[in-house]
Design an enzyme around this catalytic site. Structure first.
Site, PDB file in Angstrom:
ATOM      1  N   PHE A   1     -80.832 -10.229  48.787  1.00 39.89           N
ATOM      2  CA  PHE A   1     -81.358 -10.523  50.120  1.00 39.89           C
ATOM      3  C   PHE A   1     -82.406 -11.632  50.050  1.00 39.89           C
ATOM      4  CE2 PHE A   1     -84.488  -8.996  53.492  1.00 39.89           C
ATOM      5  CZ  PHE A   1     -83.826  -9.606  54.535  1.00 39.89           C
TER       6      PHE A   1
ATOM      7  N   GLN B   1     -81.967  -5.965  47.387  1.00 37.80           N
ATOM      8  CA  GLN B   1     -83.170  -6.693  47.769  1.00 37.80           C
ATOM      9  C   GLN B   1     -83.271  -8.027  47.046  1.00 37.80           C
ATOM     10  OE1 GLN B   1     -85.303  -5.816  50.334  1.00 37.80           O
ATOM     11  NE2 GLN B   1     -83.582  -4.421  50.615  1.00 37.80           N
TER      12      GLN B   1
ATOM     13  N   ASP C   1     -89.329 -11.817  61.758  1.00 36.77           N
ATOM     14  CA  ASP C   1     -88.383 -10.705  61.687  1.00 36.77           C
ATOM     15  C   ASP C   1     -87.912 -10.464  60.255  1.00 36.77           C
ATOM     16  OD1 ASP C   1     -86.956  -8.638  62.857  1.00 36.77           O
ATOM     17  OD2 ASP C   1     -85.233  -9.896  63.374  1.00 36.77           O
TER      18      ASP C   1
ATOM     19  N   HIS D   1     -88.152  -7.549  70.999  1.00 39.59           N
ATOM     20  CA  HIS D   1     -86.941  -8.053  70.348  1.00 39.59           C
ATOM     21  C   HIS D   1     -86.017  -6.959  69.822  1.00 39.59           C
ATOM     22  CE1 HIS D   1     -88.784  -7.227  66.422  1.00 39.59           C
ATOM     23  NE2 HIS D   1     -87.618  -7.493  65.883  1.00 39.59           N
ATOM     24  N   ASP D   2     -86.484  -5.718  69.675  1.00 41.49           N
ATOM     25  CA  ASP D   2     -85.612  -4.633  69.207  1.00 41.49           C
ATOM     26  C   ASP D   2     -85.726  -3.381  70.074  1.00 41.49           C
ATOM     27  OD1 ASP D   2     -84.040  -5.539  67.086  1.00 41.49           O
ATOM     28  OD2 ASP D   2     -85.673  -5.333  65.631  1.00 41.49           O
TER      29      ASP D   2
ATOM     30  N   HIS E   1     -91.785  -1.456  63.542  1.00 41.08           N
ATOM     31  CA  HIS E   1     -91.220  -2.761  63.175  1.00 41.08           C
ATOM     32  C   HIS E   1     -91.562  -3.813  64.227  1.00 41.08           C
ATOM     33  CE1 HIS E   1     -88.375  -5.881  62.046  1.00 41.08           C
ATOM     34  NE2 HIS E   1     -87.749  -5.749  63.210  1.00 41.08           N
TER      35      HIS E   1
ATOM     36  N   HIS F   1     -85.751   0.236  62.829  1.00 43.80           N
ATOM     37  CA  HIS F   1     -85.872  -0.550  64.058  1.00 43.80           C
ATOM     38  C   HIS F   1     -86.565   0.265  65.146  1.00 43.80           C
ATOM     39  CE1 HIS F   1     -82.600  -2.896  62.060  1.00 43.80           C
ATOM     40  NE2 HIS F   1     -83.313  -3.900  62.545  1.00 43.80           N
TER      41      HIS F   1
END
Length: 844
Positions: A631, A628, A577, A459-460, A423, A419
């Protein structure tokens, strides 16, 4: 359909409201509601602009989203395998709705693709059509039957994606859209039974006289049709009666999707211990636990002893103060010689070459960062704003823009593995490409575009590299300030807007008050939507919107109010995202390395504090490849599948890449080399060996499990619940063969049981608080690999050697291990595992 079975006591469970006393449970929807005639959707374009000067450039013809990569897929093992239905943990539970009876009396011809039936002045738009090239694409778990809780994957299979495309039909899964479709069907049947023609009005502009006349139907057919119509009307009434008036209709879908995801995670968690870890990670991260999820804590025997976390010693500070702000000075000479791409670099030509792909999916952001001197966010932000002419449209001074960009990027932490500003640059560029989707061309205003890009950029910002739950569990100041609700997302917004107040940083200084208020509201909505615990709600909102338009007669998505427009924008930023798995494989693998490094760093901090280590954050037990696959199966694919429905066919290549990447990670699990027999005796003696377990059981493996199960032996769960019973350990060994992909699961559980019985070894010093450079490899520095882990595997990741199925090696080991406890020499065919699973690495 059969009633759902009671969930397992040890499984993940959702605390969902049950039926009231005396109230019958809801009936499943009529079978035909699973399939509706494929209805094209058109997103109506806007005919105005909110910028100061209306100067709309000439728009190029519609073209699909271009991909920046030209990857040779010849060496991808995943692309050479047969593509299966997914998620892999539960091979189909649907009922094959294609064989169900459907009544299509009202479904007439579709409207002209260039014009809305409701608005003759609407601009031409892109219609949603079925594509022949996508007929074989697998569908997400959302398309499984919601009622088949107890159907075995051995006896059920579902190929609805092929059937639905072949018949030109859409699968409708959101409850509100099902109610609409059912009422339309009731209306059509009523017209048929009463010989009353359907009027051509706004409710049915596509309708006409029924295609079937009552006179042509037999009395028995009419009676059957009447009964079915009455049952369908009863079902609609039951749905409407149970709808809570203070909630939106999309919450019906959210409630349903969470229940279905919980069912999938329950099946996954029952497969193996690592499957349970993946399930727990998905549940903790992507479901709003605060109100709906209840996860049982481990039993006392399962939970290792941990010291209570030390009392936090923090300096008191005013709660109104926004933390994380730095006093930075950027020279005012930026407006004298403005670099071409907003950053000073000695490799401008190489940077220019990379930025030719700025508007293409799959830009190599790592190369951009290298050529931009680590200033990827500033470079991408400046170039996009210039390309979209936003500096002129909103009168943003160039020097102010550059000062804010550099200040913003400096507030991202370079020592956070994932993050960070890299990113943020990737999400910003992905949002830029999604905004340029042909289906959304001329849909959003310039102010909405500015808000979406700004939201993606901030956003981060000031992300500390830990999760919201970590901040809550450690009683951090941020958690106290924001009352445990979207802690980091609120902080990112506060920092992003606070930086506008720094000297020469207000890029919105020339916006009107109304524009500024509107932009702030939109940015807040979009950034708060990046809280992953809101994922299922966002998905349900979007899918309800798409399917509602599919079953309506118009098929036009007007987006004529703030709620609908911000809903699309929220999901767009959320998709950006979660876009890593949709990027070219070499980029996706780098992102995976980074996110796992960040997880492991958090796990180290939790271990230091004596806290329970979060799922997927323990570097000794996390299974990267399987995490993954899970996910993608349960989070990424359902989201992108719904987005692709909205903008069809613009996102088909993105779905193809996602499927290819999922296949690659799945194949990486199955094709990892097995350890040699010489290595096996030492496996259990290595305390640093990660616990990695196979969470997928194929149908063939389950059959093998049934056939090879030794009568009279206790089940795995019983053995694990008696960790100090060495006889139970020996008996457990003889059951491993049937679940060969999960061999290491049993081995590692036995290792832990042995350690707990004789005293756990002292924990070795690991890399804690490690700093990461954006240009350096991440995972290899975390720990030293043992010899058994040095087998070839994914770049920068521990080998999956301990997990892979090796039946021949096992068979040889079984014959050599006839003296093991619980087996006999004349029955070696049923011995389950090599002798290395015995105590101390030798046969028991």
């Amino acid at each position: 359909m059969e009633p759902p079975a009671a969930p397992s006591e040890r499984s993940l469970s959702l605390s969902l409201p049950g039926p009231r006393e005396g109230q019958a449970t809801l009936k499943p929807p009529p079978q035909h509601l699973w399939r509706q005639p494929r209805t094209p959707i058109r997103i109506q374009q806007r005919g105005y602009s909110d910028s100061a000067e209306r100067s709309e450039p000439e728009r190029s013809p519609h073209r699909p989203i271009e991909r920046a990569d030209a990857v040779d897929t010849g060496d991808r093992p995943g692309l050479r395998t047969t593509r299966m239905s997914w998620p892999s943990s539960f091979h189909g539970t649907g009922t094959g709705g294609g064989s169900s009876r459907r009544l299509e009396a009202e479904n007439g011809p579709t409207p002209s693709p260039g014009r809305s039936p409701l608005d003759s002045q609407a601009s031409p738009g892109l219609m949603l059509h079925a594509g022949a090239a996508t007929s074989q694409r697998r569908e997400s778990f959302l398309y499984r039957s919601d009622s088949d809780y107890d159907m075995s994957p051995k006896t059920m299979s579902r190929n609805s994606s092929v059937a639905s495309e072949a018949h030109g039909e859409d699968l409708i899964v959101t409850p509100f859209a099902q109610v609409l479709a059912s009422l339309r069907n009731v209306r059509s049947n009523f017209s048929l039974l009463t010989n009353v023609p359907i009027p051509s009005n706004k409710r049915s502009p596509l309708g006409g006289p029924p295609s079937v006349c009552k006179a042509t139907l037999s009395e028995e057919t009419c009676q059957q049709l009447a009964r079915e119509t009455l049952e369908e009307l009863d079902w609609c009434l039951e749905q409407l009666e149970t709808m809570q008036t203070y909630r939106s209709v999309s919450e019906m879908a959210s409630h349903k999707f969470k229940r279905m995801l919980n069912r999938e995670l329950t099946h996954l968690s029952e497969m193996s211990r690592s499957g349970n870890q993946v399930s727990e990670y998905i549940s903790n991260t992507f479901l709003d636990k605060q109100h709906e999820v209840e996860i049982p804590s481990p039993t006392p025997r399962q939970r290792p002893f941990q010291q209570p976390p030390p009392a936090a010693v923090q300096q008191a500070q005013p709660m109104s103060q926004i933390t994380g702000l730095k006093k930075l000075v950027h020279t005012g000479s930026l407006n004298i010689n403005v670099p071409r791409f907003g950053v000073k670099t000695d490799q401008e030509d190489l940077l220019a070459q990379e930025l030719e792909n700025l508007s293409k999916w799959g830009l190599n952001i790592f190369c951009v960062s290298e050529y931009a001197g680590g200033r990827s966010l500033s470079c991408i932000m400046y170039t996009i704003f210039q390309e979209r002419d936003l500096l002129k449209k909103f009168h943003i001074p160039v020097d102010t823009m550059m000062t804010y960009m550099l200040t913003l990027e400096d507030h991202y932490h370079a020592d956070v593995a994932y993050h960070n500003s890299l990113h943020a640059a990737d999400v910003l560029q992905s949002t830029h490409v999604l905004l340029a989707t042909p289906a959304l061309d001329a849909v959003f205003t310039d102010l909405e575009i500015l808000a979406a890009l700004f939201a993606a950029a901030i956003h981060d910002v000031d992300h500390p590299g830990v999760s919201n739950q970590f901040l809550i569990n450690t009683n951090s100041e941020l958690a106290l300030m924001y009352n445990d609700e979207s802690v980091l997302e609120n902080h990112h917004l506060a920092v992003g807007f606070k930086l506008l107040q720094e000297e020469n940083c207000d890029i919105f200084q020339n916006l009107s008050k109304r524009q500024r208020q509107s932009l702030r509201k939109m940015v807040i909505d979009m950034v708060l939507a990046t809280d992953m615990s809101k994922h299922m709600t966002l998905l349900a909102d979007l899918k309800t919107m798409v399917e509602t338009k599919k079953v309506t007669s118009s098929g036009v998505l007007l987006l004529d109010n703030y709620s609908d427009r911000i809903q699309v924008l929220r999901n767009m930023v959320h998709c950006a995202d979660l876009s890593n798995p949709t990027k070219p494989l070499e980029l996706y693998r780098q992102w995976t390395d980074r996110i796992m490094a960040e997880f492991f760093q958090q796990g180290d901090r939790e271990r230091e504090r004596g806290m329970e280590i979060s799922p997927m954050c323990d570097k000794h037990t996390a299974s990267v490849e399987k995490s993954q696959v899970g996910f993608i199966d349960y989070i990424v694919h359902p989201l992108w599948e719904t987005w692709a429905d909205l903008v069809h066919p613009d996102a088909q290549d993105i779905l193809d890449t996602l499927e290819d990447n999922r296949d690659w990670y799945h194949s990486a699990i199955r094709q990892s080399p097995s350890p040699t027999l010489e290595e096996e005796p030492g496996v259990l003696s290595d305390p640093a060996l990660p616990d990695k377990f196979q969470f997928e059981l194929t149908l063939e493996e389950e059959d093998e499990e049934d056939s090879l199960e030794v009568p009279g032996l206790p089940c795995t769960e019983e053995t694990l619940l008696a960790p100090h019973d060495t006889r139970a350990q020996a008996m457990e060994q003889s059951k491993v063969k049937g679940q060969s992909p999960a061999v290491v699961e049993v081995a590692e559980s036995l290792k832990q049981e042995t350690a707990s019985a004789h005293g756990a070894p002292e924990e070795s010093a690991e890399a804690v608080g490690h700093s990461f450079s954006l240009e350096t490899s991440i995972l290899p520095d975390l720990r030293t690999l043992s010899p058994s882990e040095e087998a070839q595997g994914l770049l920068g990741l521990p080998s999956m050697a301990a997990e892979v199925e090796a039946p021949r090696d096992h068979l040889a080991a079984m014959r050599a291990c006839s003296a093991c406890s619980g087996t006999s020499g004349d029955n070696s065919a049923v011995i389950s595992a090599p002798g290395r699973w015995g105590s101390g690495g030798d046969p028991a």
